[in-house]
Design a protein around this motif. Structure first.
Motif, PDB file in Angstrom:
ATOM      1  N   ALA A   1     -11.679  -7.029   2.629  1.00  0.00           N
ATOM      2  CA  ALA A   1     -12.319  -8.043   2.816  1.00  0.00           C
ATOM      3  C   ALA A   1     -13.216  -7.833   3.075  1.00  0.00           C
ATOM      4  O   ALA A   1     -14.543  -7.838   2.607  1.00  0.00           O
ATOM      5  CB  ALA A   1     -11.697  -9.093   2.741  1.00  0.00           C
ATOM      6  N   ALA A   2     -13.232  -6.675   4.258  1.00  0.00           N
ATOM      7  CA  ALA A   2     -14.554  -6.265   4.877  1.00  0.00           C
ATOM      8  C   ALA A   2     -15.198  -5.328   4.497  1.00  0.00           C
ATOM      9  O   ALA A   2     -16.495  -4.831   5.360  1.00  0.00           O
ATOM     10  CB  ALA A   2     -14.245  -6.050   6.916  1.00  0.00           C
ATOM     11  N   GLY A   3     -14.309  -4.434   3.512  1.00  0.00           N
ATOM     12  CA  GLY A   3     -15.440  -3.005   3.354  1.00  0.00           C
ATOM     13  C   GLY A   3     -14.999  -2.235   3.972  1.00  0.00           C
ATOM     14  O   GLY A   3     -15.759  -1.637   4.089  1.00  0.00           O
ATOM     15  N   LEU A   4     -13.498  -2.345   4.732  1.00  0.00           N
ATOM     16  CA  LEU A   4     -13.505  -0.874   6.353  1.00  0.00           C
ATOM     17  C   LEU A   4     -12.418  -0.326   5.474  1.00  0.00           C
ATOM     18  O   LEU A   4     -11.699  -0.515   4.790  1.00  0.00           O
ATOM     19  CB  LEU A   4     -13.652  -1.427   7.492  1.00  0.00           C
ATOM     20  CG  LEU A   4     -13.637  -2.698   8.234  1.00  0.00           C
ATOM     21  CD1 LEU A   4     -13.477  -3.852   9.035  1.00  0.00           C
ATOM     22  CD2 LEU A   4     -14.997  -2.006   8.902  1.00  0.00           C
ATOM     23  N   GLU A   5     -12.366   1.093   5.856  1.00  0.00           N
ATOM     24  CA  GLU A   5     -11.264   2.177   5.785  1.00  0.00           C
ATOM     25  C   GLU A   5     -10.080   1.027   5.881  1.00  0.00           C
ATOM     26  O   GLU A   5      -9.997   0.788   6.685  1.00  0.00           O
ATOM     27  CB  GLU A   5     -11.289   3.169   6.447  1.00  0.00           C
ATOM     28  CG  GLU A   5     -10.567   4.460   6.197  1.00  0.00           C
ATOM     29  CD  GLU A   5     -10.682   5.375   6.837  1.00  0.00           C
ATOM     30  OE1 GLU A   5      -9.216   6.659   6.312  1.00  0.00           O
ATOM     31  OE2 GLU A   5     -11.415   5.308   7.727  1.00  0.00           O
ATOM     32  N   VAL A   6      -8.954   1.190   4.815  1.00  0.00           N
ATOM     33  CA  VAL A   6      -7.615   1.026   5.540  1.00  0.00           C
ATOM     34  C   VAL A   6      -6.847   1.850   5.767  1.00  0.00           C
ATOM     35  O   VAL A   6      -7.076   2.591   4.395  1.00  0.00           O
ATOM     36  CB  VAL A   6      -6.652   0.140   3.862  1.00  0.00           C
ATOM     37  CG1 VAL A   6      -5.914   0.055   3.981  1.00  0.00           C
ATOM     38  CG2 VAL A   6      -8.082  -1.404   3.598  1.00  0.00           C
ATOM     39  N   THR A   7      -6.336   1.653   7.203  1.00  0.00           N
ATOM     40  CA  THR A   7      -5.300   2.746   6.759  1.00  0.00           C
ATOM     41  C   THR A   7      -3.721   3.245   5.898  1.00  0.00           C
ATOM     42  O   THR A   7      -3.305   1.810   6.304  1.00  0.00           O
ATOM     43  CB  THR A   7      -4.748   2.456   8.924  1.00  0.00           C
ATOM     44  OG1 THR A   7      -5.948   1.988   9.773  1.00  0.00           O
ATOM     45  CG2 THR A   7      -3.677   3.406   9.563  1.00  0.00           C
ATOM     46  N   VAL A   8      -3.595   4.530   5.474  1.00  0.00           N
ATOM     47  CA  VAL A   8      -2.696   4.686   5.024  1.00  0.00           C
ATOM     48  C   VAL A   8      -1.553   4.955   6.187  1.00  0.00           C
ATOM     49  O   VAL A   8      -1.579   6.305   6.679  1.00  0.00           O
ATOM     50  CB  VAL A   8      -3.509   5.455   4.003  1.00  0.00           C
ATOM     51  CG1 VAL A   8      -1.841   5.784   2.832  1.00  0.00           C
ATOM     52  CG2 VAL A   8      -4.240   5.108   3.061  1.00  0.00           C
ATOM     53  N   SER A   9      -0.076   4.602   5.599  1.00  0.00           N
ATOM     54  CA  SER A   9       0.986   4.741   6.289  1.00  0.00           C
ATOM     55  C   SER A   9       1.397   6.254   6.177  1.00  0.00           C
ATOM     56  O   SER A   9       1.510   6.403   4.929  1.00  0.00           O
ATOM     57  CB  SER A   9       1.799   3.782   6.690  1.00  0.00           C
ATOM     58  OG  SER A   9       1.548   2.686   7.157  1.00  0.00           O
TER      59      SER A   9
ATOM     60  N   ASP B   1       3.748  -0.115   4.425  1.00  0.00           N
ATOM     61  CA  ASP B   1       2.231  -0.346   3.613  1.00  0.00           C
ATOM     62  C   ASP B   1       1.997  -1.547   3.166  1.00  0.00           C
ATOM     63  O   ASP B   1       1.683  -1.938   1.618  1.00  0.00           O
ATOM     64  CB  ASP B   1       3.255   0.063   2.586  1.00  0.00           C
ATOM     65  CG  ASP B   1       4.342  -0.600   1.860  1.00  0.00           C
ATOM     66  OD1 ASP B   1       4.757  -1.590   1.885  1.00  0.00           O
ATOM     67  OD2 ASP B   1       4.535  -0.765   0.457  1.00  0.00           O
ATOM     68  N   GLY B   2       3.206  -2.498   3.923  1.00  0.00           N
ATOM     69  CA  GLY B   2       2.294  -4.425   4.203  1.00  0.00           C
ATOM     70  C   GLY B   2       3.465  -4.787   3.925  1.00  0.00           C
ATOM     71  O   GLY B   2       3.391  -5.906   3.698  1.00  0.00           O
ATOM     72  N   THR B   3       4.634  -4.729   2.797  1.00  0.00           N
ATOM     73  CA  THR B   3       6.211  -5.059   2.415  1.00  0.00           C
ATOM     74  C   THR B   3       6.528  -5.532   3.365  1.00  0.00           C
ATOM     75  O   THR B   3       7.151  -5.377   4.606  1.00  0.00           O
ATOM     76  CB  THR B   3       6.438  -4.080   1.339  1.00  0.00           C
ATOM     77  OG1 THR B   3       5.405  -3.240   0.114  1.00  0.00           O
ATOM     78  CG2 THR B   3       7.814  -5.458   0.601  1.00  0.00           C
ATOM     79  N   THR B   4       7.224  -7.427   2.916  1.00  0.00           N
ATOM     80  CA  THR B   4       7.936  -7.890   4.216  1.00  0.00           C
ATOM     81  C   THR B   4       9.360  -8.093   2.826  1.00  0.00           C
ATOM     82  O   THR B   4       9.308  -7.698   1.803  1.00  0.00           O
ATOM     83  CB  THR B   4       6.846  -9.358   4.130  1.00  0.00           C
ATOM     84  OG1 THR B   4       5.965  -9.722   4.818  1.00  0.00           O
ATOM     85  CG2 THR B   4       8.262 -10.579   4.408  1.00  0.00           C
TER      86      THR B   4
END
Length: 751
Positions: free
Chosen positions: A319-327, A367-370
């Motif tokens: 949302a902030a337009g920042l780089e998303v860290t990839v695991s 990857d953010g999955t719960t």
């Protein structure tokens, strides 16, 4: 209030007709009505520094009004230019009354969230540009920098489970925010953009009132406050947060650290709100305003914990337009793992999961999955339970040694643990695992009896040491020889044709009794799990142990109950599995859930057995009974008792098994549901009643794709094993049953 009205008229030229009290936390607020319109009258108890504080608020409101297109209150000045005045020992001020509905009473759709983001962004700009502010001598309890001021009130939260979740989030906050806080941008922030302070007109945010909690703090804290209250009404909090943040960042760009800590700042504000509301409710129990956000905050905290920090950080960065860290991917891990570890170490699921964090009954992938954890019974009281984490951390900081010294935690834990056993079982040996405990229990039995032979059950498993493997037929390979182990058939009621009314117990115990009596070499011990885990979650039939135990003892042997899987209240109706059958063993093996993931095991026995073992070489375990392990073990017992987890396991387990059995009526492939409490097996068979091994594997992996974790076990690997952390609740049961039903429906239709 007539004298006060006359004073207001003299100073401000306003002739009040009425003053209606409005709800608030501390200082009193009134809606003042006059012929000239409506105003807000603030009454403050005199205290040191109040005048300076009110002047600062007046300057801040003026700064915000001049620099923003949104509406902020105008503070009236008297004919002599004063912003506040003293009357009858109290300080008063009059603010402009702003028209509009409250956000709490409005439909929070896209345009409203977008305008809220813009408001919060403009506030951040204005806070950053306000200029230097003298530090207040009194830290505010509503400033996230001082979250610790609210923590004494955790114990005043009525819901015990909510206490734990608040404590968990506070621990995460302290671990993640506190060390990095010095890097956060600061300014004079409003600090209370809650949904009863935000004004709305025609579906869009128009202004903000109440600067009473303003403080010099982190700019991201102001954003966190606004997000916290906005997300309470959102069905999908993360989606709503992204909408707000996109608009916010178009006005005031977010920094990477702020995006990464925002999850914890929101969590911290939720904890602060719940603690302060609990405390205030004790003081003013009749105030609806004080507790108005309590239920929404509880719901959001539950959602927030389940969401996890990885998913939140990724969404906030997007949302902030920042780089998303990839695991790293599972494939990358596998490549690295294969060069370091033995292939004998297996992985769960066709596509293994890269796990990074966990909380209570949830696990969070990189990857953010719960994932809903219905599988890991080692984590008895919940992943990262704050009581276990806190006590082990404190113990490690203070002392970590061994049992060759006196220290309180060893004796306190031993005393508490033994208090859960019947009187004959009054001695404990502490070790590091269930396997080590099995090994030691066999040594104790052999030392006491002077014999070697052990009677064990087919498909039983008791640990990974050489001695434990010898009595674990589950791990025996074709051709393996264990001449000192006598193996009796697994007493599995399902599929036997015998009822579990004592009939199955007699039929299964008969062949075993014959072997015990006819074996030339008398046994040193009989070892069995009360419910056989690796055998496929198989409860022993009624009357079985009642027949076997006396026969073993008649030949001078000892009876060992392996409680590694089922102990510590998991079965609900009994704290230990042997209690389910009305027997008392001579030795009890403990492990797995004993330390909630901390390596801890034990053997509990009679004084006679312990004394007999003292006649040989010294027994010493380098790490068994160390202060950190004892702290973990004591915390587990205390949490089970304090949170009522044993009773919870009984209630939730019954609910789960009823739901699974109802599902079995729709899909006959789900042929048997068995177990007790939260130790449940669901056996799958094909149309001819044969073990459905491949189907069980497909179901397990399909559930994983639906973000629910279960395992499979049994001789044919066709039993779904469901043994979740004990915080697992009926809502989790519904989710598991619904998703399992959907998978079985697909499998049924594909035939």
């Amino acid at each position: 209030m007539k004298p006060l009205f006359r004073e207001i008229e003299r100073r401000f030229g306003i002739t009040p007709r009425s003053a209606t009290p409005l709800e608030g936390y501390e200082d009193r607020t009134y809606l003042l009505e006059s012929a000239r319109g409506r105003w807000v009258l603030k009454e403050h108890t005199a205290r040191p520094g109040l005048g300076t504080r009110l002047d600062l608020e007046a300057r801040m409101m003026e700064h915000f009004r001049e620099g923003s297109g949104f509406a902020f209150p105008n503070q009236l000045r008297s004919g002599s230019g004063e912003t506040h005045f003293m009357f009858d020992g109290k300080s008063y001020r009059i603010l402009e009354y702003l028209e509009g509905a409250f956000m709490a009473e409005s439909q929070q759709d896209g345009p409203l969230l977008e305008s809220l983001g813009r408001l919060l962004g403009e506030m951040a700009n204005l806070s950053a540009s306000f200029g230097p502010v003298a530090t207040s001598p009194e830290p505010s309890a509503w400033d996230l920098q001082h979250l610790g001021l609210s923590l004494p009130y955790i114990q005043e939260i009525a819901d015990i489970n909510l206490q734990s979740r608040v404590a968990y989030m506070v621990q995460q906050y302290e671990a993640e925010v506190t060390p990095k806080a010095y890097r956060l941008r600061r300014g004079l922030i409003h600090n209370d953009a809650n949904d009863w302070n935000i004004l709305v007109r025609d579906g869009r945010v128009t202004g903000l009132i109440d600067f009473g909690d303003a403080c010099h703090s982190w700019l991201a804290a102001d954003l966190a406050v606004g997000l916290t209250y906005a997300l309470m009404a959102a069905e999908d909090p993360l989606q709503a947060a992204e909408a707000i943040l996109r608009s916010y960042c178009s006005v005031f760009p977010l920094e990477e650290l702020e995006a990464d800590l925002l999850y914890y700042l929101i969590g911290g504000r939720l904890c602060m709100s719940l603690c302060q509301a609990a405390h205030a409710a004790k003081i003013r129990p009749d105030s609806g305003y004080i507790t108005i956000s309590q239920e929404p905050a509880q719901r959001l905290l539950g959602k927030w914990i389940r969401l996890g920090p990885q998913a939140a950080s990724r969404a906030f960065r997007r949302a902030a337009g920042l780089e998303v860290t990839v695991s790293p991917t599972a494939e990358a891990y596998q490549e690295r793992r294969s060069g370091l570890l033995s292939p004998s170490l297996s992985l769960s699921y066709d596509t293994p999961i890269v796990m990074e964090r966990a909380a209570f009954q949830y696990m969070f992938a990189g990857d953010g999955t719960t994932y809903l954890d219905a599988y890991n019974n080692i984590i008895q009281v919940g992943h990262c339970h704050p009581e276990v984490v806190g006590r082990t951390r404190d113990a490690l900081r203070k002392l970590n040694t061994n049992t060759r010294y006196h220290y309180d935690s060893l004796l306190d834990y031993a005393e508490t643990l033994l208090g859960y056993f019947p009187p004959p079982l009054s001695r404990v040996f502490l070790v590091n695992s269930g396997s080590a405990a099995t090994d030691l229990a066999l040594r104790l039995a052999r030392a006491f009896t002077g014999r070697q032979r052990v009677v064990a059950l087919e498909h039983g498993y008791h640990g990974n040491t050489a001695a434990a493997i010898a009595v674990s037929p589950y791990k025996h390979r074709p051709g393996d020889k264990h001449p000192q182990t006598t193996i009796c058939p697994m007493p599995k009621v399902f599929g036997s044709g015998w009822a579990d009314d004592g009939t199955a117990g007699r039929q299964f115990s008969g062949p075993c009794l014959d072997r015990i009596r006819d074996e030339a070499e008398a046994p040193a011990a009989f070892i069995a799990e009360p419910i056989m885990g690796c055998g496929g979650q198989v409860p022993l039939p009624k009357g079985y142990l009642e027949a076997i135990y006396p026969a073993i003892r008649a030949r001078g042997g000892l009876c060992i109950s392996d409680e590694v899987q089922v102990g510590f209240g998991r079965l609900g109706n009994s704290f230990w599995g042997f209690q389910k059958y009305g027997v008392v063993p001579d030795l009890v093996i403990l492990g797995k859930p004993m330390g909630n993931g901390h390596p801890l095991g034990a053997v509990v026995c009679t004084p006679e057995i312990a004394d007999a073992f003292a006649n040989g070489p010294e027994f010493f375990s380098s790490f068994g009974g160390n202060p950190v392990s004892c702290a973990a073990g004591k915390a587990v017992l205390d949490v089970i008792r304090h949170e009522g987890l044993q009773a919870h396991a009984a209630k939730t387990g019954n609910y789960l098994m009823e739901g699974l059995r109802s599902l079995g009526k729709l899909y006959p492939t789900l042929a048997d549901v068995r177990g007790e409490g939260l130790f449940v097996g669901a056996e799958l068979v094909d149309g001819e009643g044969n073990p459905a091994t491949s189907l069980a594997a497909r179901v397990k992996n399909a559930l994983k794709e639906k973000r629910v974790l279960v395992g499979t076990d049994g001789p044919h690997d066709n039993v779904l094993k469901i043994k979740p952390p004990l915080p697992f609740d009926t809502g989790n049961c519904d989710e598991l049953i619904e998703k399992l039903g959907a998978i079985l429906a697909i499998q049924n239709n594909s035939k």
